[in-house]
Write an enzyme that holds these catalytic residues in place. Structure first.
Site, PDB file in Angstrom:
ATOM      1  N   SER A 168     131.024  35.084  -7.518  1.00 20.95           N
ATOM      2  CA  SER A 168     130.266  36.320  -7.650  1.00 20.95           C
ATOM      3  C   SER A 168     128.922  36.009  -8.282  1.00 20.95           C
ATOM      4  CB  SER A 168     131.015  37.328  -8.530  1.00 20.95           C
ATOM      5  OG  SER A 168     130.201  38.432  -8.872  1.00 20.95           O
ATOM      6  N   TYR A 171     135.302  40.759 -16.167  1.00 21.91           N
ATOM      7  CA  TYR A 171     135.129  40.343 -14.774  1.00 21.91           C
ATOM      8  C   TYR A 171     134.165  39.174 -14.659  1.00 21.91           C
ATOM      9  CZ  TYR A 171     133.481  40.520  -9.939  1.00 21.91           C
ATOM     10  OH  TYR A 171     133.115  40.185  -8.657  1.00 21.91           O
TER      11      TYR A 171
END
Length: 703
Positions: free
Chosen positions: A579, A592
């Site tokens: 990500s 996250y």
């Protein structure tokens, strides 16, 4: 074919076919459509003929497009087709009078190959479908409808020392017998002359090959064919009744054979070196277990197959392994190398002056007592079909031995078929394989947007894919869609939670068992959460790390042993879906983002560990893949919109688009292209790298 109640004690019987002709369905069909209907009925019933096996024909009056006159046209299954699934365009169409006139060019058996070259000159109406080498068997017989099929029960008679006597006993002289002759014009002439000399026959058994029969109508021909097969099956079942097959049982089926197969297949695959890696297929069906566990197993396996249809798929003979030594890599490597040497010696003994170069010398069929049958080929469909054809060969051997001695194809005859120049020409005409044919991928999160797009991209270039996802309904829906799009052979699905060690290992075992091993891992299963640090619970923190860090660890750890086996075949590839937040800090997403950063660094560590074994490990970092993404369908969308102080609808998509340097949306298909690059040989010299697919984000520039 169903096993008897006590398969250990009694031979598996032959299935007895019955007519499936539907008069109401056939009533409005044209002569050509009736031929297709008859062909599809025959070919779709595996008790009647095996995949791609057999051919059918009809002589039909047609209007000549040049003269406008009525002419007789032979409609016959074209080269390489499958009568079970073909359409009308699968038939070659040829002028019957021209076919009959070809005999003036025939001077004997030495002209068989030359005669094939004349067939295109007989083409009717510019039909581009190539005629098969069996065309003379149909054109030279003076009957309107002809069927030539290779069912197991028939081949069992045709490949037995007692077959000719059994043929006389079953049909009382109505079915003739011709000794072995390779398919071609000479066989067609012999068949025509035999029928002319025996005007009462209703069909002819072709030794080692199959049966050919005829009738005046399409329905009559179909029902005649089915009845002949039923007669043979019933006769053999009476001979087998109450008796053990293959001399009785010697080795019982191993209750752990599924796990043993999952462990064995990647190791066998790793030892099968060659131009392309192999795909595997495992079967522990009743036929395979009955055969490999029998007293006569080694004797019969060494003889090889009989029917050319079987042989071309399975090679001269299978490789047999000692079930007590399956954990010994040195033993497996030696056995495969010995097989290659034996195959090379067979080639040298039998080659002609104009024979094509020796092809792949690895075994196609591997048999293990108590475990089952393994088959390997450069694509999954071919591997599966090879297994099915060897299953046919097992049935043939069972029936043949019930009435005499099983007779395999003569070695020189076998070679002349395998290395037939016409067969070589057919192979050379085949399209070049796609880049990922022979490769096996496992994609976690396979039912999601990025996972499904990635799987589709890999399959589009020939890879087989195991979809792994915790949503059973969703992953099955995706698998079914891909099966329709790419074919059922190349895609499987497993329900797996990547945080569960046992489920992860089970998915990788299933991949090994279904395809033979692993070449590509795409670790994509993920979640996303957003919360300020003071609102981030321990449970939320651990959930992110369980999925995004430990989940990637568990999947990579399960992949490494299988991937190490493929070093000599060009190496393997792991791709983590990271990500932008794994590189660039994110507000209200500490759990996250830090878990993604952990996964990214894990990839770099694994790149170091994997390099000596040819395992490349790289990362794709997406950003804001909103369209088609399941993660953005839930709370993550609202949470990220809240973090940016905007509406969670179209305003959020516009926010991310405008935030990017290129002002463009990032789609699942974009991520899939980056994964494809890192998974394929296009990046064969890249490992430990990251590719950002984010439409440009300066914060995420790697340093």
């Amino acid at each position: 074919m169903n096993a008897p109640t006590n398969a250990a004690d009694f031979a598996i019987p032959f299935a007895v076919p019955t007519s499936r002709w539907d008069d109401s369905a056939a009533a409005s069909m044209s002569p050509a459509e009736l031929l297709l209907y008859r062909s599809n009925l025959l070919g779709s019933d595996l008790t009647v003929t095996n995949f791609g096996g057999g051919n059918t024909s009809a002589k039909i009056m047609e209007t000549d497009p040049l003269t406008g006159e009525q002419v007789e046209v032979l409609w016959v299954k074209g080269s390489g087709g499958d009568i079970g699934s073909m359409k009308l365009d699968g038939f070659a169409t040829l002028y019957q009078d021209k076919l009959l006139s070809l005999e003036k060019h025939y001077g004997g058996e030495q002209d068989d190959d030359k005669m094939v070259g004349y067939l295109p000159h007989c083409t009717f109406n510019l039909n581009s479908r190539a005629a098969s080498i069996d065309t003379p068997l149909h054109s030279l017989l003076p009957f309107a409808h002809v069927d030539h099929v290779h069912p197991d029960a028939i081949i069992a008679l045709a490949a037995s020392s007692g077959g000719e006597a059994a043929t006389k006993e079953i049909w009382g002289g109505k079915i003739g017998w011709l000794g072995w002759k390779r398919p071609g014009y000479t066989l067609g002439v012999q068949l025509r002359d035999y029928v002319k000399a025996n005007p009462g026959v209703e069909g002819v058994m072709l030794a080692g090959h199959g049966i050919i029969c005829w009738a005046d109508t399409a329905k009559g021909c179909y029902e005649h064919t089915v009845q002949l097969i039923a007669d043979a099956a019933s006769y053999l079942n009476a001979k087998l009744a109450g008796k053990p097959a293959f001399g009785g049982r010697k080795v019982a089926p191993n209750p752990d054979r599924a796990a043993i197969a999952a462990d064995l297949m990647p190791r066998l695959r790793g030892f099968m070196t060659g131009a392309r890696s192999k795909l595997g297929h495992f079967s522990d069906d009743a036929e395979a277990l009955e055969f490999v566990g029998s007293v006569d197993f080694e004797r019969l396996a060494a003889l090889g197959t009989s029917c050319p249809d079987h042989f071309l798929r399975t090679k001269i003979a299978p490789l047999t392994l000692d079930p007590a030594r399956l954990q010994d890599d040195a033993y497996l490597a030696e056995k495969i190398e010995d097989y290659r040497k034996l195959y090379g010696a067979y080639y040298e003994r039998c080659k002609r002056g104009n024979s094509p170069a020796m092809r792949d010398s690895n075994p196609v069929v591997v048999l293990v007592p108590g475990i089952g049958r393994f088959t390997f080929a450069t694509d999954k469909t071919t591997a599966r079909l090879a297994g099915e054809f060897y299953g046919n060969a097992i049935n043939v051997m069972r029936g043949s031995e019930a009435i005499g001695d099983y007779i395999a194809l003569d070695e020189q005859e076998a070679f002349d078929i395998e290395y037939w120049l016409l067969e070589e020409a057919k192979l050379q005409r085949m399209p070049k394989p796609k880049p990922l044919v022979g490769k096996i991928a496992l994609v976690t999160g396979g039912a999601g947007g990025i996972g499904a797009a990635t799987a589709a991209r890999l399959m589009a270039d020939g890879a087989c894919v195991m979809l792994a996802d915790r949503d059973a309904a969703a992953v099955e829906e995706v698998r079914a869609g891909f099966a329709r799009q790419f074919g059922k052979d190349v895609v499987r699905a497993a329900v797996v939670d990547v945080t569960d060690e046992a489920q992860v290992q089970s998915a990788f075992d299933a991949c090994a068992r279904e395809f033979g091993g692993l070449d590509i891992l795409v670790a994509n299963a993920g979640i996303a959460s957003s919360a300020p640090i003071e609102e981030t619970t321990v449970a939320l923190w651990r959930k992110n790390y369980d999925v995004l860090a430990e989940g990637y660890f568990l999947t990579a750890r399960a992949a490494f042993p299988m991937m190490k086996r493929m070093k000599e075949q060009g190496g393997t590839s792991i791709v983590f879906i990271g990500s932008k937040n794994g590189v660039a800090a994110a507000t209200n997403a500490s759990a996250y983002a830090s878990a993604k950063a952990a996964a990214n660094h894990l990839a770099r560590c694994l790149a170091l560990e994997g390099a000596p074994s040819g395992i490349r490990v790289n990362v794709v970092n997406p950003d804001a893949v909103i369209k088609g993404s399941k993660i953005w369908d839930g709370d993550w969308r609202k949470e990220r919109a809240g973090a940016h102080g905007i509406d969670s609808g179209k305003e959020l998509e516009e926010h991310y688009r405008q935030r990017s340097m290129l002002k463009r949306d990032v789609l699942p298909s974009d991520i899939a292209e980056a994964v494809y690059f890192l998974a394929s040989d296009m990046s064969a010299k890249s490992t430990g790298n990251m590719i950002n697919v984010d439409a440009g984000n300066a914060q995420a520039f790697t340093r």
